[in-house]
Design a protein around this motif. Structure first.
Motif, PDB file in Angstrom:
ATOM      1  N   ARG A  67       0.823  -1.215   0.000  1.00 34.27           N
ATOM      2  CA  ARG A  67       0.000   0.000   0.000  1.00 34.27           C
ATOM      3  C   ARG A  67       0.858   1.267   0.000  1.00 34.27           C
ATOM      4  NH1 ARG A  67      -3.917  -0.731   4.487  1.00 34.27           N
ATOM      5  NH2 ARG A  67      -5.017  -1.833   2.882  1.00 34.27           N
ATOM      6  N   HIS A  68       2.117   1.131   0.348  1.00 34.54           N
ATOM      7  CA  HIS A  68       2.986   2.300   0.516  1.00 34.54           C
ATOM      8  C   HIS A  68       4.219   2.239  -0.388  1.00 34.54           C
ATOM      9  CE1 HIS A  68       0.579   3.272   4.046  1.00 34.54           C
ATOM     10  NE2 HIS A  68       0.688   1.998   4.380  1.00 34.54           N
ATOM     11  N   LEU A  69       4.059   1.789  -1.615  1.00 35.37           N
ATOM     12  CA  LEU A  69       5.213   1.642  -2.505  1.00 35.37           C
ATOM     13  C   LEU A  69       5.888   2.976  -2.821  1.00 35.37           C
ATOM     14  CD1 LEU A  69       4.251  -1.221  -4.972  1.00 35.37           C
ATOM     15  CD2 LEU A  69       5.787  -1.284  -3.016  1.00 35.37           C
ATOM     16  N   GLY A  70       5.151   4.069  -2.773  1.00 34.02           N
ATOM     17  CA  GLY A  70       5.761   5.384  -2.970  1.00 34.02           C
ATOM     18  C   GLY A  70       6.801   5.674  -1.893  1.00 34.02           C
ATOM     19  N   MET A  71       6.481   5.337  -0.663  1.00 35.80           N
ATOM     20  CA  MET A  71       7.430   5.529   0.438  1.00 35.80           C
ATOM     21  C   MET A  71       8.616   4.579   0.297  1.00 35.80           C
ATOM     22  SD  MET A  71       4.552   6.142   3.388  1.00 35.80           S
ATOM     23  CE  MET A  71       5.594   5.850   4.762  1.00 35.80           C
ATOM     24  N   PHE A  72       8.327   3.367  -0.186  1.00 28.50           N
ATOM     25  CA  PHE A  72       9.393   2.402  -0.434  1.00 28.50           C
ATOM     26  C   PHE A  72      10.357   2.946  -1.488  1.00 28.50           C
ATOM     27  CE2 PHE A  72      10.619  -1.594  -2.859  1.00 28.50           C
ATOM     28  CZ  PHE A  72      11.637  -1.960  -1.997  1.00 28.50           C
ATOM     29  N   MET A  73       9.832   3.601  -2.518  1.00 26.14           N
ATOM     30  CA  MET A  73      10.682   4.175  -3.565  1.00 26.14           C
ATOM     31  C   MET A  73      11.624   5.234  -2.985  1.00 26.14           C
ATOM     32  SD  MET A  73       7.898   4.483  -6.642  1.00 26.14           S
ATOM     33  CE  MET A  73       8.955   5.453  -7.697  1.00 26.14           C
ATOM     34  N   VAL A  74      11.112   6.076  -2.130  1.00 27.20           N
ATOM     35  CA  VAL A  74      11.959   7.105  -1.507  1.00 27.20           C
ATOM     36  C   VAL A  74      13.035   6.428  -0.656  1.00 27.20           C
ATOM     37  CG1 VAL A  74      12.008   9.008   0.163  1.00 27.20           C
ATOM     38  CG2 VAL A  74      10.170   8.876  -1.534  1.00 27.20           C
ATOM     39  N   TRP A  75      12.627   5.437   0.119  1.00 24.10           N
ATOM     40  CA  TRP A  75      13.581   4.704   0.951  1.00 24.10           C
ATOM     41  C   TRP A  75      14.667   4.070   0.086  1.00 24.10           C
ATOM     42  CZ3 TRP A  75      15.095  -0.399   1.302  1.00 24.10           C
ATOM     43  CH2 TRP A  75      15.781  -0.768   2.458  1.00 24.10           C
ATOM     44  N   LEU A  76      14.253   3.452  -1.030  1.00 18.89           N
ATOM     45  CA  LEU A  76      15.227   2.822  -1.930  1.00 18.89           C
ATOM     46  C   LEU A  76      16.276   3.810  -2.423  1.00 18.89           C
ATOM     47  CD1 LEU A  76      13.197   0.512  -4.341  1.00 18.89           C
ATOM     48  CD2 LEU A  76      15.039  -0.177  -2.801  1.00 18.89           C
ATOM     49  N   LYS A  77      15.846   5.004  -2.730  1.00 14.37           N
ATOM     50  CA  LYS A  77      16.781   6.004  -3.257  1.00 14.37           C
ATOM     51  C   LYS A  77      17.861   6.371  -2.255  1.00 14.37           C
ATOM     52  CE  LYS A  77      13.488   8.255  -6.341  1.00 14.37           C
ATOM     53  NZ  LYS A  77      12.727   9.490  -6.588  1.00 14.37           N
ATOM     54  N   TYR A  78      17.512   6.378  -0.951  1.00 15.45           N
ATOM     55  CA  TYR A  78      18.425   6.934   0.045  1.00 15.45           C
ATOM     56  C   TYR A  78      18.935   5.959   1.096  1.00 15.45           C
ATOM     57  CZ  TYR A  78      16.848  11.261  -2.010  1.00 15.45           C
ATOM     58  OH  TYR A  78      16.557  12.262  -2.913  1.00 15.45           O
ATOM     59  N   ARG A  98      20.647   4.789  -4.875  1.00 11.66           N
ATOM     60  CA  ARG A  98      20.179   4.044  -6.050  1.00 11.66           C
ATOM     61  C   ARG A  98      19.495   5.006  -7.012  1.00 11.66           C
ATOM     62  NH1 ARG A  98      18.986   1.618  -1.456  1.00 11.66           N
ATOM     63  NH2 ARG A  98      19.995  -0.372  -1.008  1.00 11.66           N
ATOM     64  N   GLY A  99      19.798   4.860  -8.281  1.00  6.05           N
ATOM     65  CA  GLY A  99      19.208   5.716  -9.302  1.00  6.05           C
ATOM     66  C   GLY A  99      17.848   5.216  -9.765  1.00  6.05           C
ATOM     67  N   PRO A 100      17.189   5.975 -10.645  1.00 10.05           N
ATOM     68  CA  PRO A 100      15.852   5.623 -11.115  1.00 10.05           C
ATOM     69  C   PRO A 100      15.772   4.243 -11.785  1.00 10.05           C
ATOM     70  CG  PRO A 100      16.436   7.830 -11.828  1.00 10.05           C
ATOM     71  CD  PRO A 100      17.653   7.246 -11.192  1.00 10.05           C
ATOM     72  N   ARG A 101      16.789   3.889 -12.542  1.00 16.09           N
ATOM     73  CA  ARG A 101      16.760   2.589 -13.222  1.00 16.09           C
ATOM     74  C   ARG A 101      16.754   1.441 -12.209  1.00 16.09           C
ATOM     75  NH1 ARG A 101      21.235  -0.123 -16.963  1.00 16.09           N
ATOM     76  NH2 ARG A 101      19.963  -1.812 -17.774  1.00 16.09           N
ATOM     77  N   VAL A 106      13.891  -2.863  -9.031  1.00 20.95           N
ATOM     78  CA  VAL A 106      13.460  -3.401  -7.737  1.00 20.95           C
ATOM     79  C   VAL A 106      11.941  -3.428  -7.654  1.00 20.95           C
ATOM     80  CG1 VAL A 106      13.435  -2.965  -5.240  1.00 20.95           C
ATOM     81  CG2 VAL A 106      15.579  -2.768  -6.524  1.00 20.95           C
ATOM     82  N   LEU A 107      11.283  -2.347  -8.056  1.00 21.76           N
ATOM     83  CA  LEU A 107       9.817  -2.304  -8.003  1.00 21.76           C
ATOM     84  C   LEU A 107       9.180  -3.379  -8.881  1.00 21.76           C
ATOM     85  CD1 LEU A 107       9.057   1.506  -7.995  1.00 21.76           C
ATOM     86  CD2 LEU A 107       8.700  -0.123  -6.137  1.00 21.76           C
ATOM     87  N   ALA A 108       9.719  -3.588 -10.063  1.00 17.22           N
ATOM     88  CA  ALA A 108       9.172  -4.627 -10.960  1.00 17.22           C
ATOM     89  C   ALA A 108       9.294  -6.000 -10.308  1.00 17.22           C
ATOM     90  CB  ALA A 108       9.910  -4.600 -12.296  1.00 17.22           C
ATOM     91  N   ALA A 109      10.427  -6.281  -9.688  1.00 14.30           N
ATOM     92  CA  ALA A 109      10.621  -7.576  -9.026  1.00 14.30           C
ATOM     93  C   ALA A 109       9.689  -7.728  -7.826  1.00 14.30           C
ATOM     94  CB  ALA A 109      12.080  -7.726  -8.598  1.00 14.30           C
ATOM     95  N   VAL A 110       9.518  -6.669  -7.054  1.00 10.96           N
ATOM     96  CA  VAL A 110       8.633  -6.723  -5.885  1.00 10.96           C
ATOM     97  C   VAL A 110       7.194  -6.954  -6.329  1.00 10.96           C
ATOM     98  CG1 VAL A 110       7.652  -5.320  -4.007  1.00 10.96           C
ATOM     99  CG2 VAL A 110      10.132  -5.420  -4.345  1.00 10.96           C
ATOM    100  N   ARG A 111       6.759  -6.296  -7.390  1.00 12.02           N
ATOM    101  CA  ARG A 111       5.396  -6.530  -7.901  1.00 12.02           C
ATOM    102  C   ARG A 111       5.212  -7.984  -8.321  1.00 12.02           C
ATOM    103  NH1 ARG A 111       5.979  -1.237 -10.554  1.00 12.02           N
ATOM    104  NH2 ARG A 111       4.716   0.213  -9.367  1.00 12.02           N
ATOM    105  N   GLU A 112       6.207  -8.539  -8.997  1.00  6.64           N
ATOM    106  CA  GLU A 112       6.127  -9.952  -9.405  1.00  6.64           C
ATOM    107  C   GLU A 112       6.054 -10.857  -8.180  1.00  6.64           C
ATOM    108  OE1 GLU A 112       5.754 -11.420 -12.495  1.00  6.64           O
ATOM    109  OE2 GLU A 112       5.359  -9.342 -13.051  1.00  6.64           O
ATOM    110  N   TYR A 113       6.852 -10.551  -7.181  1.00  3.16           N
ATOM    111  CA  TYR A 113       6.835 -11.339  -5.946  1.00  3.16           C
ATOM    112  C   TYR A 113       5.457 -11.269  -5.288  1.00  3.16           C
ATOM    113  CZ  TYR A 113       7.372 -12.227  -0.969  1.00  3.16           C
ATOM    114  OH  TYR A 113       7.187 -12.667   0.311  1.00  3.16           O
TER     115      TYR A 113
END
Length: 173
Positions: A67-78, A98-101, A106-113
Motif C-alpha cells: 500500500r505504501h510503494l511510494g514511500m518504499f521508492m523514496v527509501w530505496l533512493k536513500y 540508487r538511481g531511477p533505473r 526493484v519495483l518490478a521484481a517486488v510486484r512480481e513477488y
C-alpha cells in the motif's frame, strides 16, 4: 542455494540466516518453473530482500507494505546498502544511493513477488489492488484472475485510502 543436481538459484535469508519461505518459493518458481537464469534469481532475491528489509525497518507487514510503494521508492533512493538503526531521512543535498533505473528494477521484481504470493495464497487478494488500479478482472494479471477472468474476491481487506471513492468518477471503469 546449490541443489544436489548442481543447479543453483538465489534466495532470501532472514536476520538469523534462515531461508524465508514465500520468497524462496517464488525464486524457485522463477528459476525452475519459468526457466529463468540464475542471475535473474539473484536480481529478484536482492529486490525482495530490500522490500522485506524496508517493511521490517518501517514496522509494516510485507502484505500491507504494498500500500505504501511510494514511500518504499523514496527509501530505496536513500537507504544505505547495509542495514543501520538510523532512520532514512532524505534532506536537501542528500546523495541518492540508487538511481531511477535500479529503483524501477526493484519495483518490478517486488510486484512480481507480490503477485506470486497472492496466486499461491500466501498473501490476501486485496494486495493486488494495492499494486494496480483495477477497473475489472480484465485489468488483473492472469495469475490472479478468478474463473472466467473475473476476480472471485478482489477485496478481502480495507480499501486503500488513496483509491477510495475513485469508482464513482465519470469515465472511470
Amino acid at each position: 542455494m546449490l541443489l544436489p543436481s548442481g543447479v543453483a538459484y538465489w534466495t532470501v535469508l532472514d536476520s538469523e540466516l534462515r531461508v524465508v519461505d514465500t520468497p524462496d518459493e517464488f525464486l524457485r518458481h522463477l528459476r525452475f518453473g519459468r526457466e529463468r537464469a540464475e542471475s535473474t534469481t539473484e536480481s529478484y532475491a536482492g529486490a525482495v530482500a530490500l522490500y522485506l528489509r524496508w517493511c521490517g525497518e518501517s514496522g509494516r507487514a510485507w502484505t500491507t507494505g504494498a500500500r505504501h510503494l511510494g514511500m518504499f521508492m523514496v527509501w530505496l533512493k536513500y537507504a544505505p546498502q547495509q542495514p543501520t538503526s538510523a532512520p532514512v531521512v532524505p534532506r536537501q543535498g542528500t546523495k541518492q544511493v540508487r538511481g531511477p533505473r535500479r529503483v524501477n528494477v526493484v519495483l518490478a521484481a517486488v510486484r512480481e513477488y507480490l503477485k506470486y504470493a497472492v496466486s499461491i495464497g500466501s498473501a490476501p487478494t486485496w494486495v493486488i489492488d494495492q499494486l494496480y488500479e483495477v477497473g475489472d478482472g480484465r485489468d488483473l494479471p492472469t495469475e490472479v484472475r478468478g474463473e472466467y477472468g473475473v476476480p472471485t474476491r478482489l477485496r478481502e481487506g480495507p480499501p486503500s485510502p488513496s483509491r477510495a471513492g475513485r469508482a464513482g468518477r465519470p469515465g472511470h471503469r
